[in-house]
Design an enzyme around this catalytic site. Structure first.
Site: not given
Ligand code: NI
Length: 337
Positions: A151, A292
């Protein structure tokens, strides 16, 4: 604090021969957006009371249960027979900055130059619109699939991550923040070219539940437009920042919302070994792993994750490959097995 839910506590998810509906769980810990050394930014925006804003809409998290994270009324959530019994961790959202204060700030290393000419116009080709074709026709009903998801990018470490994935013939799904896509066009295009799935993570990582439904719709559409402008691919699924969502948002946005079943909390630990070990210890067939790629430490954890789990027979696929590319508009956090 780092006690983790033992993966065995998730037996309810995959009983032999049973068919479970895809779990629909909202989580409030997708919050990698605190200040990080990786972004080489000095930030002062720290935890705030905003975390409680999620309470009315957040559904129960899998990895970090919080007493306040109860399924909102009216949402059909299949509750596991046995909840993870780990100690409640400190409210993850305390670690979070105010939504919109993190990724809205352009990383210092981002040049403000225009995208290079070869980024535009995008030149989609037929294969780009068929992401489900790209991973050797993996059948996740047969093979042990895991969906790694990254993400908040693209970012400066995305290229290294793509190299690692390529070395292991692994596919992943990238939930992109719209306002970063133009500045990291190379990375976004490389994600496309690598056969990975590109998805929507809002324009600037705002908590969509704090917006009007109309504004949330606009946010997601704007992000889809930008991703399509740069990569030629229009995302078909999205992930709400912080996992903050509700049924009204699901219906208003009109795209399947992909949450996760294993939360590395990599944004909090910034420790490659920890992140790698966490994934290796917790990942099971059908899981969607949240990481991430804006954090160098997270990217550096990936080679070991791929090595170790590949050795255990796991195959790394996109969300589309694992869940199917014709998902109903709903929330998903793992493969139904
Ligand atoms: Ni996020």
């Amino acid at each position: 604090m780092k006690e983790r839910v033992n993966s065995q506590s998730f037996d309810w998810r995959k009983p032999a021969g049973a068919t479970l509906a895809v779990m629909m769980l909202g989580l409030n810990s997708c919050a990698p957006n605190e200040a990080t050394p990786d972004d080489q930014q000095t930030r002062t925006d720290q935890p705030s009371a905003e975390s409680t804003d999620f309470d009315p809409v957040v559904i129960e998290p899998v990895e970090s249960p919080s007493p306040t994270d109860l399924p909102p009324p009216g949402i059909s959530v299949e509750t596991p027979a046995s909840e993870p019994t780990s100690e409640p961790e400190p409210e993850p959202s305390f670690e979070q900055p105010m939504p919109g204060t993190i990724e809205t700030d352009p990383p210092v290393e981002i040049p403000t130059v225009e995208p290079e000419p070869d980024y535009q116009p995008p030149v989609p080709n037929p294969t780009e619109s068929a992401p489900s074709d790209h991973n050797h026709a993996v059948d996740c009903m047969v093979q042990k699939c895991i969906a790694l998801t990254f993400d908040d990018g693209p970012g400066p470490y995305t290229g290294d991550l793509l190299d690692y994935l390529d070395e292991h013939d692994a596919k992943a799904t990238f939930f992109l923040v719209g306002n970063r896509v133009g500045n990291y066009s190379d990375a976004a295009i490389a994600e496309r070219d690598g056969g990975h799935q590109i998805a929507n993570h809002s324009w600037d990582h705002d908590d969509l539940t704090n917006k009007s439904l109309e504004s949330a719709q606009t946010d997601i559409e704007k992000t889809n437009d930008e991703i399509e402008r740069v990569t030629g691919i229009r995302p078909t699924v999205m992930r709400p920042p912080y996992g903050a969502t509700n049924q009204s948002l699901v219906e208003a946005i009109g795209q399947p919302q992909i949450l996760w079943s294993v939360d590395t909390e990599d944004w909090k630990h910034h420790d490659s070994e920890y992140v790698a070990n966490y994934v290796i210890q917790h990942a099971q067939r059908g899981d969607i792993i949240l990481m991430h790629d804006i954090h160098k430490t997270s990217v550096e954890a990936v080679p070991e994750i791929l090595d170790r789990l590949s050795g255990q027979g796991y195959v790394f696929v996109t969300v589309d490959d694992m869940l199917g590319s014709d998902l109903a508009v709903d929330r998903y956090n793992q493969q139904a097995l």
